[in-house]
Write a protein that holds these residues in place. Sequence first.
Motif, PDB file in Angstrom:
ATOM      1  N   PRO A 480       0.718  -1.298  -0.006  1.00 10.72           N
ATOM      2  CA  PRO A 480       0.095  -0.016  -0.131  1.00 10.72           C
ATOM      3  C   PRO A 480       1.051   1.119   0.092  1.00 10.72           C
ATOM      4  O   PRO A 480       0.643   1.955  -0.701  1.00 10.72           O
ATOM      5  N   LYS A 484       1.061   3.699  -3.080  1.00  9.65           N
ATOM      6  CA  LYS A 484       0.778   5.329  -2.879  1.00  9.65           C
ATOM      7  C   LYS A 484       1.870   6.078  -3.588  1.00  9.65           C
ATOM      8  O   LYS A 484       1.645   7.179  -4.118  1.00  9.65           O
ATOM      9  N   GLU A 488       1.180   8.761  -6.601  1.00  9.90           N
ATOM     10  CA  GLU A 488       1.646  10.196  -6.302  1.00  9.90           C
ATOM     11  C   GLU A 488       2.629  10.654  -7.590  1.00  9.90           C
ATOM     12  O   GLU A 488       2.443  11.575  -8.063  1.00  9.90           O
ATOM     13  N   LEU A 512      11.994   1.161   0.257  1.00 10.12           N
ATOM     14  CA  LEU A 512      10.941   0.939   1.154  1.00 10.12           C
ATOM     15  C   LEU A 512      10.354  -0.226   1.073  1.00 10.12           C
ATOM     16  O   LEU A 512       9.116  -0.362   1.763  1.00 10.12           O
TER      17      LEU A 512
ATOM     18  N   LEU B  65       5.788   3.456   9.827  1.00  9.69           N
ATOM     19  CA  LEU B  65       5.422   3.688   8.225  1.00  9.69           C
ATOM     20  C   LEU B  65       5.945   5.208   7.986  1.00  9.69           C
ATOM     21  O   LEU B  65       5.841   6.129   8.615  1.00  9.69           O
ATOM     22  N   PRO B  66       6.333   5.422   6.571  1.00 14.49           N
ATOM     23  CA  PRO B  66       7.158   6.566   6.266  1.00 14.49           C
ATOM     24  C   PRO B  66       6.253   7.695   6.511  1.00 14.49           C
ATOM     25  O   PRO B  66       6.777   9.076   6.498  1.00 14.49           O
ATOM     26  N   ASP B  67       4.991   7.609   6.036  1.00 15.76           N
ATOM     27  CA  ASP B  67       4.039   8.611   6.091  1.00 15.76           C
ATOM     28  C   ASP B  67       3.292   9.108   7.533  1.00 15.76           C
ATOM     29  O   ASP B  67       2.616  10.164   7.322  1.00 15.76           O
ATOM     30  N   LYS B  70       2.920  12.629   8.481  1.00 16.48           N
ATOM     31  CA  LYS B  70       2.391  13.458   7.851  1.00 16.48           C
ATOM     32  C   LYS B  70       0.823  13.445   7.795  1.00 16.48           C
ATOM     33  O   LYS B  70       0.006  14.304   7.731  1.00 16.48           O
ATOM     34  N   ILE B  71       0.518  12.207   7.855  1.00 10.04           N
ATOM     35  CA  ILE B  71      -0.914  11.794   7.831  1.00 10.04           C
ATOM     36  C   ILE B  71      -1.635  12.201   9.254  1.00 10.04           C
ATOM     37  O   ILE B  71      -2.661  12.983   9.203  1.00 10.04           O
ATOM     38  N   TYR B 246      -2.357  13.607  -1.955  1.00  8.43           N
ATOM     39  CA  TYR B 246      -2.149  12.954  -0.804  1.00  8.43           C
ATOM     40  C   TYR B 246      -1.142  13.574   0.200  1.00  8.43           C
ATOM     41  O   TYR B 246      -1.270  13.531   1.435  1.00  8.43           O
ATOM     42  N   ASP B 247      -0.383  14.599  -0.471  1.00  7.20           N
ATOM     43  CA  ASP B 247       0.602  15.448   0.380  1.00  7.20           C
ATOM     44  C   ASP B 247      -0.310  15.921   1.773  1.00  7.20           C
ATOM     45  O   ASP B 247       0.263  16.002   2.808  1.00  7.20           O
ATOM     46  N   ASP B 250      -4.263  13.063   2.590  1.00 10.51           N
ATOM     47  CA  ASP B 250      -4.380  11.676   3.275  1.00 10.51           C
ATOM     48  C   ASP B 250      -4.358  11.779   4.567  1.00 10.51           C
ATOM     49  O   ASP B 250      -3.580  12.295   5.436  1.00 10.51           O
ATOM     50  N   PHE B 255      -6.009   6.042   5.053  1.00 11.60           N
ATOM     51  CA  PHE B 255      -4.827   5.420   5.048  1.00 11.60           C
ATOM     52  C   PHE B 255      -5.165   4.235   5.711  1.00 11.60           C
ATOM     53  O   PHE B 255      -4.787   2.947   4.990  1.00 11.60           O
ATOM     54  N   ARG B 258      -6.751   1.987   2.903  1.00 12.95           N
ATOM     55  CA  ARG B 258      -6.165   1.495   1.905  1.00 12.95           C
ATOM     56  C   ARG B 258      -5.137   0.259   2.279  1.00 12.95           C
ATOM     57  O   ARG B 258      -5.030  -0.771   1.963  1.00 12.95           O
TER      58      ARG B 258
END
Lengths: 529, 300
Positions: A480, A484, A488, A512, B65-67, B70-71, B246-247, B250, B255, B258
């Motif tokens: 996922p 993404k 993007e 990743l 998780l990398p995001d 941000k999320i 998404y930036d 999201d 998230f 998904r």
Amino acid sequence: MNIKRVLVIGLVLLIILASISISYGAEIIEVTSVRTIPNPATVKYPPGDSVYNNVWTRLYESKLGIRLKYLWAVDQSQWEQKTNIMIASGDLPDFFLASKQQFYQMLNAGLLEDLTDVYKKYASPQTKKVLMEHGPEPLASATFNGRLMAIPFTALAKEAAPILFIRSDWMKKLGLADPKNMKDVLKISKAFTEKDPDGNGKNDTFGIAVDKDFAWLTGFFNSYYAYPNIWIKDKSGKLVYGSIQPEVKAALKALQDMYKDGQIDPEFGTKDTTKVAESIAAGRIGIIYAAFWTPLWPLQDLRNRDPKAEWTPYPIRTIDGRLPKLQYSLPVNGYWVVRKGCKHPEALLKIMNLWVDIFYFNKSDEIWAKYGNDPNTGNEIWQNAHAQIHRAWKNLEQAYKVRGVLKGTTNISELTGDDKGVLHRVKKFLEEGDNLCWSWNKIYNDGGSFDVVDFYKKRNCYIMDQFYGPLTTNMIEKLPVLSKLQSETFTKIIKGTPIEEFDKFVEEWKRLGGDIITKEVNDWYTSRK
Amino acid sequence: MISNKFRRQLPLYLMLLPGIIVVFIYSYIPMIGIIIAFQRFIPARGLFGPQEWVGLGNFRYMLTLPDTYKILRNTIFIAGMKIISGLSVPIIIALLLNEVRREWFKRSVQTIIYLPHFLSWVIFAGILIDILSPSEGIVNKILESVGIRPIYFLGDPKWFPYTMVITDLWKNFGFSTIVYLAALTNISPTLYEAAEIDGANRWQQTWYITLPGMRPIIVLLATLSLGSILNAGFEQIFNLYSPQVYDTGDIIDTFVYRIGLIQAQYGLATAVGLFKSVVSFILISFSYYLAYRFADYRIF
């Protein structure tokens, strides 16, 4: 003979008959399953009938001696959730259609019956033929350590490969020739954007249909020999992920240039296929890469509005003009699984045989009207059939037959009820000029979608996703995030971020978790050989 | 004495009973499922089956998780702005409507602003995509006519969060306005009469009578809404977002949708849900304490 005697004899006869039918009844086996409720707009029931009790369930009982009992039936939207709960509670029916993920989970938990022997013994030659039409992969994907653990629910894949549809009335108007390679396609797209093909004096047309999820771009990518989202073999025979290959970069560069040029709707990033279809129906887009049914939707919507609109389907044109390879994934939409300990695993195959027989090979109008599609009401009775599997080239064969009848080379008695329905609609367009049937002619007749499908099939223009095993833990956890990142990046590049962003994406993708997944996929691949 | 009181109140308790039973069955019993948050849950093995126990593994995975940050930031930003605007705008509108003397006008405005509340987000999103389109949308046509360059509300990461807040406000402020209007009818007219005699003007009446009269309901709604600081509105954003935003767009729920549901990672999805519930619980308790401390307001 007095009346009393007659009565007594009658009574005795009645008792004998009753006992016969009871002993006959004992031979009827009962199996359980679960299913979805067919769409009430297309499937209607006479009074007293329902999804639980209809012509098909009665046919199973009278013809196969199987009383099929549905424990429950739900709407398609709740299916996934409801089956998951059912699996978690451990209360399984004798057989049902599981998703790929559910199939692997139940297999690992040891909940499934081995179907190797019942398949050999009970599957009819036609059922075996239908399953093998898709190639050996569907059955292989359900086989573990040489044992067949489920029957794959085969679905369309190669037949639904993308076709290049171009507005031919615009081409004629602007004096453009048929495209021979991708460069020609790009030229046509440019002309459609800049030369006002609809002649309304406004700069309001676009070259090519692009949606935010890139569902309609697969054909475009394949023109560049780029295969996003599937696993392909590289030169050394190892599996690599299509999305990070340099061919994708080239395709994205081309899309970026088209976007800059105004050939792509600047709002594509917010529009899904339904929204883009509205633009097509409004006559604002001239090129679309999509499957054979595209004339039915969305092209017919445009045709209803503007009867002069005309489209021509072409095989995908590649950058160097060589034959294309169209990507497709394992043509399986789930697996028919049998609960371990089920007393009658053969029931699944008997029911499946009957479906194949009636839906695909029966030629009697009467049976078709009763169990298939009612010609008077359009009622899709066939949807009530259980244990369905689908043929790989059904629609293509239908096109051959319809054309045969129209040219007088095929006898109409060779057509199944389903075929006749198509023929009827094509004829309606040809003989009565019924504009609403334009799409049927455009799909099935000469110069239609199936010219292209036939072209692909004869030259084997296909490339299959080489990975069709169970998802690994790393895939479940990392995909996922990676997808993404991919969507993007692709969107950004098309909208003008420098193309070097792609190289950064490839690095990120590998870092990743892409590298670990690639290793796992290759481990699976070598273990399969 | 006590038993006498209890006997008098017994019918009231009995009336409460069905509600308590429903809450118990549908809200408390399913809490057993929280154990999923600490497992690598595989449905085929059953809820109490031999699941792999991973302790805080799902939470750790969520945080690595990398995001994630941000999320989290997007979620709090969008939800925070929604809470503030969702509290203040309806109060203002309710006060304004309260001053309107013509009943028919008041009632029709009330109904019209209430209407969008009944549309589902799927439909409302389809309408929004059309009217916010930079090339054909009516909003940008109006902006253009006053000399402002078209804005890509749903495609520009800078604008997307604000678009979410304003469209959500548009859809839902009518509902809260009606709640406040109802609160206003509770204020005794004698207070206004007395104020008028004392020579208070309309502004003073609003400030010293209407607003204090509304205070309990405002505090109640504010307290409850703090609990939704991590709910930025799944349905709305899911129907309106796209990879290009998404930036900034999201949020936790999209998230998790998904990653958790599409990929069937139920353990992770439950862990995130639990995390959200704990944060909400802490915030509600805290704001309840504040309400009690500073406004002397108690719900119980």
